[in-house]
Design an enzyme around this catalytic site. Structure first.
Site, PDB file in Angstrom:
ATOM      1  N   ASP A   1      73.970 152.484  34.751  1.00 13.00           N
ATOM      2  CA  ASP A   1      73.069 151.945  35.767  1.00 13.00           C
ATOM      3  C   ASP A   1      73.546 150.641  36.400  1.00 13.00           C
ATOM      4  O   ASP A   1      72.796 149.665  36.492  1.00 13.00           O
ATOM      5  CB  ASP A   1      71.646 151.763  35.194  1.00 13.00           C
ATOM      6  CG  ASP A   1      70.593 151.934  36.292  1.00 13.00           C
ATOM      7  OD1 ASP A   1      70.759 152.830  37.133  1.00 13.00           O
ATOM      8  OD2 ASP A   1      69.627 151.163  36.322  1.00 13.00           O
TER       9      ASP A   1
ATOM     10  N   SER B   1      74.857 147.673  32.770  1.00 15.20           N
ATOM     11  CA  SER B   1      74.602 146.584  33.708  1.00 15.20           C
ATOM     12  C   SER B   1      75.775 145.585  33.683  1.00 15.20           C
ATOM     13  O   SER B   1      76.906 145.959  33.948  1.00 15.20           O
ATOM     14  CB  SER B   1      73.264 145.927  33.376  1.00 15.20           C
ATOM     15  OG  SER B   1      72.786 145.156  34.443  1.00 15.20           O
TER      16      SER B   1
ATOM     17  N   HIS C   1      65.744 150.572  33.985  1.00 20.30           N
ATOM     18  CA  HIS C   1      67.137 150.134  34.078  1.00 20.30           C
ATOM     19  C   HIS C   1      67.895 150.348  32.763  1.00 20.30           C
ATOM     20  O   HIS C   1      69.071 150.716  32.769  1.00 20.30           O
ATOM     21  CB  HIS C   1      67.134 148.652  34.477  1.00 20.30           C
ATOM     22  CG  HIS C   1      68.487 148.037  34.599  1.00 20.30           C
ATOM     23  ND1 HIS C   1      69.542 148.646  35.266  1.00 20.30           N
ATOM     24  CD2 HIS C   1      68.972 146.849  34.144  1.00 20.30           C
ATOM     25  CE1 HIS C   1      70.604 147.865  35.219  1.00 20.30           C
ATOM     26  NE2 HIS C   1      70.287 146.776  34.548  1.00 20.30           N
TER      27      HIS C   1
END
Length: 347
Positions: free
Chosen positions: A179, A154, A306
């Site tokens: 991700d 992220s 996530h």
């Protein structure tokens, strides 16, 4: 072992007829009923020892910045892990337990997160975070660092890409982004403040925070939550409760720069690249073209949220180790069969 109610009843019947030989009980082979696990036990914090081997504070010269790192493994390339916004280095703990069998793992608490401390915890500008990572690597390994594979989740994925795109880390031999895709990230920025403001803000105990993270869906792996969530919290004496360590809502001015131009930067990095995604609908146009041209490897990890490294740590670790093996990344660079010395870093 405590007797079952059925066994107590049988004993009473047997005592009324002492001359009869005892009959075998139909319940004798039943296992003991497991004790009910209390909520406190189920969501109790877990120690990182056993996953990572040690922790260190890395002091940066000519500043008051001290960055906390967790380390594991003794040989192979260094898998240098950067967590997402609001997470910590312990986000990679479960995966590190497996990766360390074949490589070294370093997971850093970024500025304003975990056990790291800095002169300005709110300065999460991409430039500052990149400089932090490079400063930590220099302090840990000096002028001749071992082979490095940057892994970022992220926000940490954005930092990893920007560090790699600078092309100043000469021992960099791989880049793994977890991700985060520019198109999706940019589109979601308008919702970020609402997401941050509507999440649970105060917790009466660490156990409650762990429970909320799992039941709320932000993490799907209870063991990883028990390992990583405690380091994302701090106790607020004035409010008499636990609150988040990272003050993400105060860093909005930096968000756009984390992700703007990220896809092109990712594609420009002159090292083997792996993109791990939790869903198939996230590739933007530059990445779609780049994938068709074979510029990077992409894997969609099913049935995770996530935080792929937390929800599916074994699969994540296997993907990292396969990436290293596939690209022949050794402790000193790319290993060419037949050569005694591995090929050193790219120019």
């Amino acid at each position: 072992m405590s007797t079952l109610p059925e066994e107590s009843l049988e004993e009473e019947l047997q005592s009324e007829e002492p001359k009869q030989p005892p009959l075998p009980s139909a319940f004798a082979s039943l296992p003991q009923r497991p004790p009910t696990q209390s909520s406190l036990e189920k969501y109790a914090p877990l120690d990182w020892v056993g996953y990572f081997d040690e922790e260190k504070d890395i002091s940066i010269p000519d500043s008051n910045d001290v960055f906390h790192v967790y380390m594991a493994g003794t040989e192979g390339p260094v898998i240098f892990c950067l967590h997402g916004g609001g997470y910590s280095g312990l986000s990679f703990a479960l995966a590190a337990g497996k990766i360390k069998e074949k490589a070294r793992v370093v997971a850093m608490d970024l500025r304003g997160h975990g056990k790291s401390s800095s002169e300005n915890d709110i300065d999460l500008s991409i430039e500052t975070m990149c400089n932090d990572v490079l400063a930590v690597l220099k302090e840990m390994y000096g002028e001749q660092p071992p082979s490095i594979v940057l892994v970022g989740h992220s926000m940490g994925g954005s930092v990893a890409v920007h560090v790699a795109a600078k092309k100043t880390l000469r021992s960099l031999h791989g880049l793994v982004v977890v991700d985060v895709v520019e198109g999706t990230a940019m589109a979601s920025l308008i919702h970020m403040q609402k997401i941050l403001s509507t999440r649970m803000q105060h917790f009466s105990s660490i156990e409650k925070a762990i429970e909320w993270s799992v039941k709320g869906g932000s993490l799907r792996n209870l063991d990883s939550a028990r390992l990583s969530i405690p380091s994302t919290l701090k106790y607020d004496d004035s409010k008499k409760c636990y609150v988040y360590r990272a003050r993400l809502e105060e860093t909005e001015q930096y968000w756009r720069a984390w992700y703007e131009g990220l896809s092109e930067k990712f594609l420009s990095c002159p090292v083997p690249k792996l993109l791990l995604l939790a869903g198939t609908d996230r590739l933007d146009r530059p990445l779609t073209i780049g994938q068709m041209q074979g510029k990077f490897q992409m894997v969609v990890v099913r049935h995770t949220g996530h935080a792929i490294q937390e929800d599916a740590p074994e699969e994540f670790a296997s993907l990292i180790l396969n990436f290293i093996a596939r690209n022949r990344i050794g402790p000193h660079g790319v290993e060419i069969p037949g050569l005694r010395q591995p090929l050193q870093s790219q120019t």
